[in-house]
Design a protein around this motif. Sequence first.
Motif, mmCIF file in Angstrom:
data_model
loop_
_atom_site.group_PDB
_atom_site.id
_atom_site.type_symbol
_atom_site.label_atom_id
_atom_site.label_comp_id
_atom_site.label_asym_id
_atom_site.label_seq_id
_atom_site.Cartn_x
_atom_site.Cartn_y
_atom_site.Cartn_z
ATOM 1 N N GLU A 106 45.965 50.896 54.099
ATOM 2 C CA GLU A 106 46.589 52.108 54.622
ATOM 3 C C GLU A 106 47.958 52.331 53.975
ATOM 4 O O GLU A 106 48.331 53.478 53.681
ATOM 5 N N GLU A 121 47.331 59.573 60.855
ATOM 6 C CA GLU A 121 46.108 60.136 60.277
ATOM 7 C C GLU A 121 45.087 60.546 61.324
ATOM 8 O O GLU A 121 44.208 61.362 61.041
ATOM 9 N N THR A 131 43.251 55.624 53.250
ATOM 10 C CA THR A 131 42.907 55.731 54.665
ATOM 11 C C THR A 131 41.417 55.546 54.946
ATOM 12 O O THR A 131 41.066 54.878 55.941
ATOM 13 N N ALA A 141 40.813 51.890 55.120
ATOM 14 C CA ALA A 141 41.435 51.328 56.326
ATOM 15 C C ALA A 141 40.629 51.669 57.573
ATOM 16 O O ALA A 141 40.434 50.820 58.452
ATOM 17 N N LEU A 142 40.146 52.898 57.660
ATOM 18 C CA LEU A 142 39.335 53.305 58.806
ATOM 19 C C LEU A 142 38.016 52.538 58.855
ATOM 20 O O LEU A 142 37.545 52.148 59.932
ATOM 21 N N LEU A 198 47.524 53.768 61.804
ATOM 22 C CA LEU A 198 46.624 54.885 61.499
ATOM 23 C C LEU A 198 46.899 56.111 62.377
ATOM 24 O O LEU A 198 46.250 57.140 62.209
#
Length: 341
Positions: free
Chosen positions: A103, A161, A108, A111-112, A158
């Motif tokens: 991230e 986002e 992203t 990371a998600l 996060l």
Amino acid sequence: MSVRDADGREHAVNRYAGQWAAWPPVAGAAVMATGILSVGLSLAGFEVLSVVALWPAAALWLLLALGFSALLLRDRRRWETTAVTPPALTAVAATTVLGVRFELLGLTPVALSLLVIATLVWPVMLVAVLRHLTRRAPGAVFLISVATQGLAVLCAVLVPETGEWLARVALGLFLLGLLLYVDALARFDVRQVVTGAGDHWIAGGALALSALTGSKLLASGVWSGDAATALRTATLVLTALDLAWYGVLLCGECARSRLGYDVRRWATVFPLGMTAVAALSVAAATGVAWLETLGRVLLWIGVAVWLPTAYGFARSLTGPAVDRPSPAVGDSRPVRARRRR
């Protein structure tokens, strides 16, 4: 490709995966340690070194995941025995550490994806581990808190986002992680401070990760007024407690030196790096400037300890067997003996 070639390649893959399956789950702390130092180097402005550290951590995560999956397919009984021990939670913690670093790189989606993986694995493994906890446990018992706080901090980073709802999830995990820390502390055998093989340092590392979570929640901007004040106070208190543990554990090392390599020494490197990252992040979130200086100093201490640990790990992969039990992993057979199974 002929059937014979396909069978040969499948056999080679299975044999290779089986070798990694022989490693105890606490080896996942190597990913945690290297990954958190990558985060710290990034926060300190050493981006190139940070990326250099990230890729071996990611590669080792893939290898250990492959080995863990191979163990499930080849020896389900042993997999179940291993999966209920606290070191198995390094799988969750390592995944979240890598998620935080990706991230920071702006990746992203990666990371998600790692957050989803960790979220699916965490409740199953945590419940299994909690059901088998004992008294007078080694430092690995604190991984019940580390895995939970790892999820919390990944959720917190996060938030920009995904929205404020994830900050509230992170806060719930943060509070749960603190409760689990208290439970782990009640079970921890304090004699490990002078007799532990390395994982006793997680007693402090779990608090450092909690402080990091608090700093990320504070930096999210979701809370204000009394809530923000309470969060700031809690974060600073956790930082102070972590530094106190750092001093106690360092004194324990001086009182009884343990210089030989043990895979559990990765669980020493991780708290060293985590304390540095927590200090850097808390300094940025709270404005306590001296914590940034301290964090930079502690970061290089973590790097310095990482180097001989990595050397010992590399030698253990290629060198002669070390006939030493590892009580923290739920399997007392030597590593090489387990490989020959």
